[in-house]
Write an enzyme that holds these catalytic residues in place. Structure first.
Site, PDB file in Angstrom:
ATOM      1  N   HIS A  65       0.883  -1.281   0.057  1.00 22.25           N
ATOM      2  CA  HIS A  65       0.200   0.227   0.052  1.00 22.25           C
ATOM      3  C   HIS A  65       0.866   1.170  -0.016  1.00 22.25           C
ATOM      4  O   HIS A  65       1.957   1.107   0.249  1.00 22.25           O
ATOM      5  CB  HIS A  65      -0.904  -0.022   1.167  1.00 22.25           C
ATOM      6  N   CYS A 183       1.321   3.755  12.464  1.00 23.66           N
ATOM      7  CA  CYS A 183       2.210   3.373  11.511  1.00 23.66           C
ATOM      8  C   CYS A 183       2.562   4.510  10.523  1.00 23.66           C
ATOM      9  O   CYS A 183       1.729   5.737  10.570  1.00 23.66           O
ATOM     10  CB  CYS A 183       1.957   2.390  10.745  1.00 23.66           C
TER      11      CYS A 183
END
Length: 662
Positions: A65, A183
């Site tokens: 991603h 993250c």
């Protein structure tokens, strides 16, 4: 709002054998659907994200991603592989691959959808249904949540036999944990870690509340919930925001992937810390570190590097925007445009010189923030938000006394130290509320201002002038030696601490550009392009020396190297460090030396080959890169060729690697 995933974005028989092939196959579907505008540009962004941290998860899941300017609308593509594809998970290859594409400015609604998917991936019923489904349209509907598989009942619904009367265990208060997950991208791992921790807590009878600090912002945990918690878990790869809320609690501080893969261990560690009465070193204003964190356990040198890199990371966007604007202004209007009148008083719409002056003055304004931002965020890295004001004030004073980049470094360290010292003073509880917003910034700003104006400012200014004069006077062998050193630093750890130190040294010179500092910037960028370009060339010329996965990475390395993303060579260095790292260091040293010897200059801090028109001596610059790339390629091919022949010890026809006993 367009659907996040449709049947056309589902491949239930994904034939790809490597993660690069998988990303290209699924991204091709996105291009066909009009969701991605530039296939190669998007794949370069995916590869850059993959280089930061593998995206494989336990349970046979891969979630490549990224955010990318080449994404037109938030999109998911799903592929199911029969053979499995290695995404770096500890338990083996992934058979379920989700390619997540988010625009550079994705809105909160779309990111909420993506986070919902990330949470559902932790549900075995959901993944089992995807493995069994034969219809792409139904699979797309499942992923959209339109026909989610039923999940198992909560554990507490089952044991009716305990209702007869409370046991001692039931009567006791449940153990309570609050957690924070985050993250770098804030799209997937943040929410998967949250779901994994929640699931593990349910099985252990633990009450756990999670705050996800993702890209869509975050909703703060209720202060009452935090106050009632027995322990805290931080599963994060970026700084936890507003740490002071967790002061006085036992804290388990770890990375986000541990939250996904080892939630039960983290909960057990939290209970053990609470049982031992261990309390974190976090102050109520957010200063300090959780016990055992990287910030507290490292020696002074490690902490100092962390503080400095915090400042540099926040400064680089100002450098990039300002430097590119100034470089474009010179390309349009020539170097004399720097002396143009203010566009606020004189601007002609149809005149190229006016537009060049506008770009130059916007870029110059952005550059004016470099030193204050550097100082402010060095201080922030040391002592959190209360240190921002004295850090910025100290950086502004550094400019006033002509202390420049070095002055900003010192001002940031002084501001952080001053705030940390004030935080150690015990104050009455009634004053704690105003300490971080009034008292600490006020006192620390006075202290830093006094030190910068009266004590250290002028000596640092003299040192800065001496360094500038030295850079401007570099010629011949001295310039070449500096180029060699910078090239070695850029290529040794490819995005690590030494690489960042060399890059910070170069961009610091752009705050007050001189001929010498512009040569340094050119040498640093040229050397940083060599490692991925060399590995790309090597995998093209001698394919038999590399595995199938390495050859796939080599194709992506062409784009990464051309874009000055040194990290594109990390997969090769990780697989064969003793041959790859010395080879790319040699090539980087040659390129740095040649760039300095040729007198190449660069005002843009980034951009790779895309800013070549803005480089002084562009053809010689490209020659320096080409020579260094050739040197690294020749060395890595020679060193790898010294092993046994490929058919006897390394590779077979299908590209897979086999191991031969020594």
């Amino acid at each position: 709002m367009s659907e996040l995933i449709t049947a056309e974005l589902v491949d239930l028989d994904l034939s790809a054998e490597t993660k690069s092939e998988a990303a290209r196959s699924l991204a091709g579907r996105m291009v066909s659907a009009g969701r991605v505008t530039d296939l190669d540009g998007f794949l370069a962004d995916v590869a850059a994200r993959e280089a930061q941290m593998p995206t494989g998860l336990d349970g046979g899941i891969g979630i490549p991603h990224c955010r990318s300017e080449h994404v037109a609308a938030p999109t998911l593509a799903f592929g199911r592989s029969r053979r499995g594809i290695d995404f770096g998970a500890a338990d083996g290859p992934a058979d379920l691959v989700f390619l997540i594409a988010a625009p550079a400015g994705a809105d909160d609604d779309h990111l909420t959808i993506l986070s919902s998917l990330a949470r559902r991936l932790m549900d075995p019923g959901f993944t089992d249904a995807l493995r069994a489904e034969a219809d792409p349209a139904v699979a797309a509907a499942l992923i959209r949540g339109e026909d989610a598989p039923a999940t198992a009942p909560e554990p507490e619904d089952a044991p009716e036999e305990k209702a007869a009367g409370p046991t001692t265990e039931q009567a006791a208060e449940p153990f309570r944990i609050v957690a924070v997950t985050s993250c770098p991208t804030g799209i997937a791992h943040t929410y998967m870690a949250a779901e994994s921790l929640e699931a593990a807590a349910r099985t252990q009878g633990v009450v756990l509340d999670v705050e996800t600090q993702g890209s869509a912002g975050f909703e703060r945990l209720d202060p009452g919930v935090i106050a009632a918690a027995d322990a805290v878990i931080w599963a994060h790869d970026v700084d936890v925001r507003e740490k002071g809320r967790f002061a006085g609690k036992p804290v388990v501080d770890t990375g986000v992937k541990a939250g996904i893969n080892r939630p039960a261990e983290l909960i057990a560690e939290a209970r053990a810390k609470a049982g031992r009465g261990e309390i974190s070193g976090i102050a109520e204003d957010g200063a300090g570190q959780a016990d055992g964190s990287a910030g507290s356990s490292g020696h002074f040198g490690v902490r100092l590097r962390t503080y400095l890199m915090s400042g540099v990371s926040y400064m680089v966007p100002f450098v990039a925007a300002g430097g590119l604007l100034i470089a474009l202004s010179f390309a349009i209007g020539g170097y004399e445009i720097a002396g143009a009148k203010s566009v606020a008083d004189h601007f002609v719409w149809g005149e190229a010189a006016s537009w060049a002056a506008l770009l130059n003055q916007i870029g110059t304004a952005a550059f004016g923030f470099l030193v204050p931002v550097l100082a402010g965020y060095i201080a922030y890295g040391m002592a959190d938000r209360p240190a921002l004001v004295p850090g910025f004030v100290g950086g502004a004073i550094a400019l006033t006394v002509d202390a420049g980049f070095l002055g900003g470094l010192v001002a940031g360290l002084l501001a952080g130290a001053a705030v940390m010292a004030i935080q150690r003073v015990k104050v009455h509880p009634t004053l704690r509320g105003i300490m971080p917003v009034l008292v600490i910034p006020l006192l620390a700003s006075i202290a830093v201002g006094f030190l910068m104006f009266i004590v250290v400012g002028k000596p640092i200014a003299s040192l800065q002038k001496a360094l500038t004069d030295w850079l401007n006077g570099l010629s011949g062998s001295n310039a070449v030696i500096l180029g060699v050193v910078l090239g070695l630093m850029m290529c040794f750890d490819m995005g690590g601490p030494l690489n960042k130190v060399a890059y910070a040294f170069a961009v610091g010179g752009l705050a007050d550009p001189t001929p010498g500092s512009l040569k340094v910037m050119a040498a640093v960028m040229a050397a940083g392009m060599v490692p991925p370009l060399a590995m790309a060339l090597a995998t093209t010329l001698r394919r038999s020396l590399f595995t199938r996965t390495e050859r796939e990475n080599g194709r992506a390395a062409w784009v990464l190297g051309a874009s000055f993303i040194t990290e594109g060579a990390i997969p090769f260095a990780a697989a064969d460090p003793l041959r790859v790292i010395p080879s790319v260091m040699a090539g980087g040293a040659v390129t740095g030396a040649l760039s300095m010897a040729f007198g190449c200059t660069l005002r843009a801090p980034h951009g790779g080959v895309f800013v070549v028109p803005l480089i002084g001596e562009p053809f010689l610059y490209l020659l320096a890169i080409a020579v260094g790339t050739a040197v690294s390629t020749a060395l890595v091919v020679a060193l790898k060729g010294m092993r046994r022949a490929p058919d006897s010890n390394a590779h077979v026809d299908d590209g897979s690697a086999v191991t031969v006993a020594a």
